[in-house]
Design a protein around this motif. Structure first.
Motif, PDB file in Angstrom:
ATOM      1  N   VAL A  95      52.633 -12.099 -11.012  1.00 42.06           N
ATOM      2  CA  VAL A  95      52.114 -10.738 -10.814  1.00 42.06           C
ATOM      3  C   VAL A  95      50.814 -10.778 -10.013  1.00 42.06           C
ATOM      4  N   ILE A  96      49.948 -11.742 -10.302  1.00 44.86           N
ATOM      5  CA  ILE A  96      48.654 -11.816  -9.628  1.00 44.86           C
ATOM      6  C   ILE A  96      48.808 -12.151  -8.154  1.00 44.86           C
ATOM      7  N   TYR A  97      49.619 -13.171  -7.816  1.00 43.83           N
ATOM      8  CA  TYR A  97      49.662 -13.535  -6.407  1.00 43.83           C
ATOM      9  C   TYR A  97      50.411 -12.488  -5.571  1.00 43.83           C
ATOM     10  N   ILE A  98      51.356 -11.776  -6.170  1.00 42.82           N
ATOM     11  CA  ILE A  98      51.994 -10.678  -5.435  1.00 42.82           C
ATOM     12  C   ILE A  98      51.014  -9.518  -5.258  1.00 42.82           C
ATOM     13  N   ALA A  99      50.247  -9.215  -6.308  1.00 43.40           N
ATOM     14  CA  ALA A  99      49.246  -8.151  -6.214  1.00 43.40           C
ATOM     15  C   ALA A  99      48.197  -8.499  -5.161  1.00 43.40           C
ATOM     16  N   VAL A 100      47.778  -9.770  -5.110  1.00 41.11           N
ATOM     17  CA  VAL A 100      46.810 -10.208  -4.105  1.00 41.11           C
ATOM     18  C   VAL A 100      47.405 -10.065  -2.704  1.00 41.11           C
ATOM     19  N   GLY A 101      48.675 -10.431  -2.549  1.00 42.83           N
ATOM     20  CA  GLY A 101      49.336 -10.294  -1.255  1.00 42.83           C
ATOM     21  C   GLY A 101      49.410  -8.849  -0.805  1.00 42.83           C
ATOM     22  N   LEU A 102      49.752  -7.949  -1.722  1.00 42.64           N
ATOM     23  CA  LEU A 102      49.827  -6.522  -1.379  1.00 42.64           C
ATOM     24  C   LEU A 102      48.454  -5.951  -1.077  1.00 42.64           C
ATOM     25  N   LYS A 103      47.436  -6.410  -1.814  1.00 41.74           N
ATOM     26  CA  LYS A 103      46.078  -5.925  -1.586  1.00 41.74           C
ATOM     27  C   LYS A 103      45.566  -6.345  -0.210  1.00 41.74           C
ATOM     28  N   ASN A 104      45.848  -7.581   0.178  1.00 42.04           N
ATOM     29  CA  ASN A 104      45.326  -8.103   1.436  1.00 42.04           C
ATOM     30  C   ASN A 104      46.182  -7.746   2.651  1.00 42.04           C
ATOM     31  N   MET A 140      37.931 -25.233  -4.758  1.00 36.84           N
ATOM     32  CA  MET A 140      37.473 -25.623  -3.422  1.00 36.84           C
ATOM     33  C   MET A 140      38.586 -26.305  -2.627  1.00 36.84           C
ATOM     34  N   GLN A 141      39.499 -26.965  -3.307  1.00 35.86           N
ATOM     35  CA  GLN A 141      40.588 -27.662  -2.623  1.00 35.86           C
ATOM     36  C   GLN A 141      41.673 -26.718  -2.118  1.00 35.86           C
ATOM     37  N   THR A 142      41.735 -25.524  -2.663  1.00 38.97           N
ATOM     38  CA  THR A 142      42.820 -24.611  -2.304  1.00 38.97           C
ATOM     39  C   THR A 142      42.332 -23.283  -1.720  1.00 38.97           C
ATOM     40  N   LEU A 143      41.294 -22.724  -2.302  1.00 49.48           N
ATOM     41  CA  LEU A 143      40.832 -21.390  -1.914  1.00 49.48           C
ATOM     42  C   LEU A 143      39.534 -21.410  -1.112  1.00 49.48           C
ATOM     43  N   GLY A 144      38.790 -22.520  -1.178  1.00 46.82           N
ATOM     44  CA  GLY A 144      37.517 -22.589  -0.473  1.00 46.82           C
ATOM     45  C   GLY A 144      36.427 -21.793  -1.182  1.00 46.82           C
ATOM     46  N   LYS A 145      35.275 -21.673  -0.512  1.00 50.74           N
ATOM     47  CA  LYS A 145      34.132 -20.984  -1.122  1.00 50.74           C
ATOM     48  C   LYS A 145      34.446 -19.529  -1.449  1.00 50.74           C
ATOM     49  N   GLU A 146      35.238 -18.885  -0.594  1.00 46.83           N
ATOM     50  CA  GLU A 146      35.567 -17.484  -0.844  1.00 46.83           C
ATOM     51  C   GLU A 146      36.406 -17.313  -2.105  1.00 46.83           C
ATOM     52  N   GLY A 147      37.006 -18.390  -2.564  1.00 44.95           N
ATOM     53  CA  GLY A 147      37.851 -18.308  -3.746  1.00 44.95           C
ATOM     54  C   GLY A 147      37.138 -18.590  -5.045  1.00 44.95           C
ATOM     55  N   ASN A 177      47.880 -18.616  -0.596  1.00 49.81           N
ATOM     56  CA  ASN A 177      48.903 -18.208   0.372  1.00 49.81           C
ATOM     57  C   ASN A 177      48.956 -16.695   0.513  1.00 49.81           C
ATOM     58  N   SER A 178      48.840 -15.987  -0.620  1.00 50.89           N
ATOM     59  CA  SER A 178      48.880 -14.532  -0.590  1.00 50.89           C
ATOM     60  C   SER A 178      47.628 -13.953   0.071  1.00 50.89           C
ATOM     61  N   THR A 179      46.507 -14.624  -0.123  1.00 47.38           N
ATOM     62  CA  THR A 179      45.246 -14.154   0.461  1.00 47.38           C
ATOM     63  C   THR A 179      45.236 -14.337   1.964  1.00 47.38           C
ATOM     64  N   ALA A 180      45.694 -15.499   2.431  1.00 44.99           N
ATOM     65  CA  ALA A 180      45.619 -15.828   3.850  1.00 44.99           C
ATOM     66  C   ALA A 180      46.706 -15.135   4.657  1.00 44.99           C
ATOM     67  N   GLY A 181      47.792 -14.779   4.011  1.00 45.45           N
ATOM     68  CA  GLY A 181      48.899 -14.197   4.746  1.00 45.45           C
ATOM     69  C   GLY A 181      50.018 -15.216   4.825  1.00 45.45           C
ATOM     70  N   HIS A 182      51.091 -14.944   4.133  1.00 49.14           N
ATOM     71  CA  HIS A 182      52.150 -15.940   3.994  1.00 49.14           C
ATOM     72  C   HIS A 182      52.729 -16.345   5.336  1.00 49.14           C
ATOM     73  N   GLY A 183      52.857 -15.387   6.207  1.00 47.83           N
ATOM     74  CA  GLY A 183      53.465 -15.690   7.489  1.00 47.83           C
ATOM     75  C   GLY A 183      52.611 -16.541   8.370  1.00 47.83           C
TER      76      GLY A 183
END
Length: 259
Positions: free
Chosen positions: A128-137, A75-82, A250-256
């Motif tokens: 691997v997971i956070y890069i895969a999440v970034g590419l997926k999103n 909840m502190q980092t990803l929120g309910k969606e996480g 960060n990967s989910t929300a969009g790094h930029g």
């Protein structure tokens, strides 16, 4: 005799290497296997308890652990969606903690995470997971945002992009690995140092009237550091898990979008 005992410290290789229990399976591998089995066993036992009855024992421990990970990490980092990431982050936290804590247990007396193999493997898994999440999103734009970050003055984009790319792709898994391993290794060496000093003073063959009573001081420090290592074992598991959650966020929300 005391000088010899006090100054002779085991080679670092002896503190970190263990004889194989059987080929390619040593104490570090045993700790990792036990950490996995204990984690699985805890939640399997908890799942068999009657959910209509107030939780006690293993179910209470399992629920408290899940609640801590959900409220203190997810909840502190990803929120309910996480919340869908709770199983992964819970497994990460439990496994690391159970690999850390043997550093103060008799017979084991070694945190498995003080060897680079386990921290490195976990860091690469998170990588691997956070890069895969970034590419997926974000698709290919994930790397585009790293190399050419939006919201940054055009003149600074190449410099900031290079820093972001190196930080995300290279530095992050390295820092995750070193942070965990170095903290646990430092604690292990401190415990060994004060244990050896206590033993050397307590078994001194000369000036026993002075040196034997003096062994109380390093022994007191050994007891303090042992208690402190329990806190460190917990904190390092928590820090690793929450950083993993931050990178996934960060990967989910969009790094930029951070700029």
């Amino acid at each position: 005799m005391l000088a010899e005992r006090g100054l002779v410290f085991p080679p670092i290789n002896e503190l970190l290497r263990w004889q194989d229990i059987f080929p390619s399976f040593n104490k570090i591998a045993l700790i990792a296997a036990l950490a996995t089995l204990i984690s699985i066993g805890l939640f399997l036992l908890a799942s068999r308890k009657d959910p209509t009855v107030a939780p006690t024992g293993t179910r209470n421990l399992a629920e408290q652990t899940i609640e801590f990970v959900e409220e203190g990490i997810v909840m502190q980092t990803l929120g309910k969606e996480g919340l869908k990431w709770t199983p992964f982050l819970l497994s990460l936290f439990m496994f690391i903690f159970l690999c850390n804590i043997p550093g103060i247990l008799p017979f084991f007396q070694m945190p498995a995470t003080a060897r680079i193999a386990i921290p490195l493997t976990l860091s690469l898994l998170v990588w691997v997971i956070y890069i895969a999440v970034g590419l997926k999103n974000q698709g290919g734009a994930y790397f585009g945002h790293l190399l050419w970050p939006p919201g940054v003055p055009t003149a600074l984009k190449p410099l900031v992009g290079a820093i972001e790319f190196i930080s995300t792709i290279i530095v992050t898994p390295f820092s995750l690995t070193v942070r965990l391993m170095a903290n646990m290794l430092a604690g292990h060496i401190l415990l060994v140092t004060f244990a050896l000093l206590t033993a050397a003073l307590a078994t001194a063959e000369t000036s026993q009237w002075l040196l034997v009573p003096a062994s109380i001081l390093p022994f007191g420090m050994l007891v303090f550091l042992t208690a402190f290592e329990i806190l460190v074992a917990f904190l390092q598991a928590y820090i690793f898990a929450i950083l993993a959650a931050v990178y996934i966020s960060n990967s989910t929300a969009g790094h930029g979008d951070e700029h």
